[in-house]
Design a protein around this motif. Sequence first.
Motif, mmCIF file in Angstrom:
data_model
loop_
_atom_site.group_PDB
_atom_site.id
_atom_site.type_symbol
_atom_site.label_atom_id
_atom_site.label_comp_id
_atom_site.label_asym_id
_atom_site.label_seq_id
_atom_site.Cartn_x
_atom_site.Cartn_y
_atom_site.Cartn_z
ATOM 1 N N CYS A 154 0.859 -1.181 0.000
ATOM 2 C CA CYS A 154 0.000 0.000 0.000
ATOM 3 C C CYS A 154 0.899 1.236 0.000
ATOM 4 O O CYS A 154 1.852 1.325 0.779
ATOM 5 C CB CYS A 154 -0.889 0.000 1.250
ATOM 6 S SG CYS A 154 -1.780 1.558 1.517
ATOM 7 N N PRO A 155 0.627 2.229 -0.847
ATOM 8 C CA PRO A 155 1.468 3.428 -0.881
ATOM 9 C C PRO A 155 1.333 4.299 0.365
ATOM 10 O O PRO A 155 2.136 5.216 0.573
ATOM 11 C CB PRO A 155 0.968 4.165 -2.128
ATOM 12 C CG PRO A 155 -0.430 3.684 -2.315
ATOM 13 C CD PRO A 155 -0.436 2.255 -1.865
ATOM 14 N N HIS A 156 0.330 4.007 1.190
ATOM 15 C CA HIS A 156 0.087 4.815 2.385
ATOM 16 C C HIS A 156 0.661 4.175 3.648
ATOM 17 O O HIS A 156 1.404 4.818 4.394
ATOM 18 C CB HIS A 156 -1.415 5.050 2.551
ATOM 19 C CG HIS A 156 -2.077 5.589 1.333
ATOM 20 N ND1 HIS A 156 -1.853 6.865 0.853
ATOM 21 C CD2 HIS A 156 -2.953 5.008 0.458
ATOM 22 C CE1 HIS A 156 -2.566 7.054 -0.248
ATOM 23 N NE2 HIS A 156 -3.246 5.949 -0.517
ATOM 24 N N CYS A 157 0.344 2.893 3.882
ATOM 25 C CA CYS A 157 0.786 2.247 5.128
ATOM 26 C C CYS A 157 1.856 1.180 4.903
ATOM 27 O O CYS A 157 2.352 0.598 5.865
ATOM 28 C CB CYS A 157 -0.410 1.641 5.861
ATOM 29 S SG CYS A 157 -1.132 0.191 5.027
ATOM 30 N N ARG A 158 2.159 0.859 3.625
ATOM 31 C CA ARG A 158 3.168 -0.129 3.233
ATOM 32 C C ARG A 158 2.758 -1.561 3.562
ATOM 33 O O ARG A 158 3.589 -2.476 3.468
ATOM 34 C CB ARG A 158 4.540 0.177 3.863
ATOM 35 C CG ARG A 158 5.035 1.592 3.643
ATOM 36 C CD ARG A 158 5.004 2.008 2.191
ATOM 37 N NE ARG A 158 5.923 1.231 1.361
ATOM 38 C CZ ARG A 158 5.998 1.332 0.043
ATOM 39 N NH1 ARG A 158 5.189 2.158 -0.602
ATOM 40 N NH2 ARG A 158 6.861 0.599 -0.638
ATOM 41 N N HIS A 159 1.518 -1.770 3.948
ATOM 42 C CA HIS A 159 1.035 -3.139 4.158
ATOM 43 C C HIS A 159 0.992 -3.869 2.815
ATOM 44 O O HIS A 159 0.520 -3.326 1.817
ATOM 45 C CB HIS A 159 -0.366 -3.119 4.771
ATOM 46 C CG HIS A 159 -1.051 -4.450 4.778
ATOM 47 N ND1 HIS A 159 -0.691 -5.463 5.634
ATOM 48 C CD2 HIS A 159 -2.076 -4.940 4.019
ATOM 49 C CE1 HIS A 159 -1.456 -6.515 5.418
ATOM 50 N NE2 HIS A 159 -2.304 -6.223 4.442
ATOM 51 N N SER A 194 -6.551 -3.152 2.293
ATOM 52 C CA SER A 194 -7.193 -4.086 3.226
ATOM 53 C C SER A 194 -6.760 -3.859 4.668
ATOM 54 O O SER A 194 -7.349 -4.407 5.589
ATOM 55 C CB SER A 194 -6.884 -5.527 2.825
ATOM 56 O OG SER A 194 -5.479 -5.771 2.886
ATOM 57 N N SER A 195 -5.721 -3.026 4.866
ATOM 58 C CA SER A 195 -5.222 -2.761 6.215
ATOM 59 C C SER A 195 -5.649 -1.390 6.738
ATOM 60 O O SER A 195 -6.357 -1.280 7.727
ATOM 61 C CB SER A 195 -3.695 -2.870 6.250
ATOM 62 O OG SER A 195 -3.196 -2.606 7.545
ATOM 63 N N CYS A 196 -5.252 -0.328 6.042
ATOM 64 C CA CYS A 196 -5.539 1.022 6.543
ATOM 65 C C CYS A 196 -6.819 1.614 5.968
ATOM 66 O O CYS A 196 -7.309 2.628 6.465
ATOM 67 C CB CYS A 196 -4.362 1.954 6.275
ATOM 68 S SG CYS A 196 -4.106 2.362 4.514
ATOM 69 N N MET A 209 3.750 -2.416 -8.335
ATOM 70 C CA MET A 209 4.177 -3.616 -9.045
ATOM 71 C C MET A 209 5.682 -3.807 -8.939
ATOM 72 O O MET A 209 6.186 -4.920 -8.755
ATOM 73 C CB MET A 209 3.753 -3.533 -10.506
ATOM 74 C CG MET A 209 2.255 -3.637 -10.729
ATOM 75 S SD MET A 209 1.611 -5.265 -10.292
ATOM 76 C CE MET A 209 2.356 -6.270 -11.568
ATOM 77 N N LEU A 210 6.427 -2.715 -9.041
ATOM 78 C CA LEU A 210 7.886 -2.796 -8.954
ATOM 79 C C LEU A 210 8.345 -3.257 -7.574
ATOM 80 O O LEU A 210 9.379 -3.917 -7.446
ATOM 81 C CB LEU A 210 8.511 -1.436 -9.283
ATOM 82 C CG LEU A 210 8.487 -1.011 -10.747
ATOM 83 C CD1 LEU A 210 8.994 0.420 -10.896
ATOM 84 C CD2 LEU A 210 9.316 -1.960 -11.605
ATOM 85 N N ALA A 211 7.581 -2.933 -6.546
ATOM 86 C CA ALA A 211 7.955 -3.280 -5.174
ATOM 87 C C ALA A 211 7.298 -4.563 -4.695
ATOM 88 O O ALA A 211 7.421 -4.923 -3.522
ATOM 89 C CB ALA A 211 7.596 -2.130 -4.233
ATOM 90 N N GLY A 212 6.618 -5.275 -5.608
ATOM 91 C CA GLY A 212 5.859 -6.455 -5.206
ATOM 92 C C GLY A 212 6.718 -7.673 -4.895
ATOM 93 O O GLY A 212 7.899 -7.739 -5.248
ATOM 94 N N GLU A 213 6.098 -8.648 -4.239
ATOM 95 C CA GLU A 213 6.755 -9.898 -3.866
ATOM 96 C C GLU A 213 5.812 -11.075 -4.124
ATOM 97 O O GLU A 213 4.627 -11.000 -3.823
ATOM 98 C CB GLU A 213 7.132 -9.889 -2.381
ATOM 99 C CG GLU A 213 8.096 -8.801 -1.972
ATOM 100 C CD GLU A 213 8.350 -8.799 -0.473
ATOM 101 O OE1 GLU A 213 7.719 -9.624 0.243
ATOM 102 O OE2 GLU A 213 9.169 -7.978 -0.004
#
Length: 267
Positions: A154-159, A194-196, A209-213
Amino acid sequence: SGFTLHVLILICRLLAEKSLNIIYSIDSKETGRDLSRNRLQPMLQDCKATALTMEENDEDVATLSYNLPRGQLWIVGATNAAQGASKPAGFVAADELEKQKHPKGETHFWYLLINRIKRKEGGKAVGFSTPTTETGITHVGYTEGSQHRYFVPCPHCRHYQFIDWKWIRWEHCRDERGNPDLRKILADTYLECSSCGERIDEDHKPDMMLAGETRPTNFREETVNGEKRWVPAWPPGAMSFHISDLYSLHPESTWGHIAVEFVLAQD
């Protein structure tokens, strides 16, 4: 599809670097011939390790069979299972697995393909398709495997979460009568974290997408010496993966486009 392209690239690399036979299965011989002529042959010719071989043996390259120094490649249609079932291979690929029909009462062609790699140490089989039903071979294979998903932050909370349709928000896009407004849906559909709970817009997607796992999700709880832990619930080597158009960066596959298609399909 993009996955087909990735598999064809892998096949070119295997033929260039390893000594093994390969079977590529597709729904029909006609489709296989088209793939062979228009996609695979140009790729093999562009690959330095296989180009010379093809040029030297051009007259021997059949449309659905390639004889190369390190091994052979067969492209077979699922309608003739005997073609693939009789050929030993170290790598097999089944394209459009869901469309590969088999005679009633007979073993599905996918399982015949898997048998081809059992005698080859390190042999691998990959099947890919858009699932059609929960009882179809694609969905069943996915649920029995590792169930890998692509998690993005998430770009806001990084979840980290995988993009699921249940978190796509379009219902607020309605006209004065309360009916779905397609223009608004196209422009204002977003993903909810789904978190924040924050709004995630389409323009966030490339960085996500670039930071995905890629992570497995099929685990079961096990108690050992009174201690609970999560352990893999899939058989060794049974890796499966699911990804949808919700991840696509194509300008006509935005969340808004997909939501519009969903609404139109309800009519």
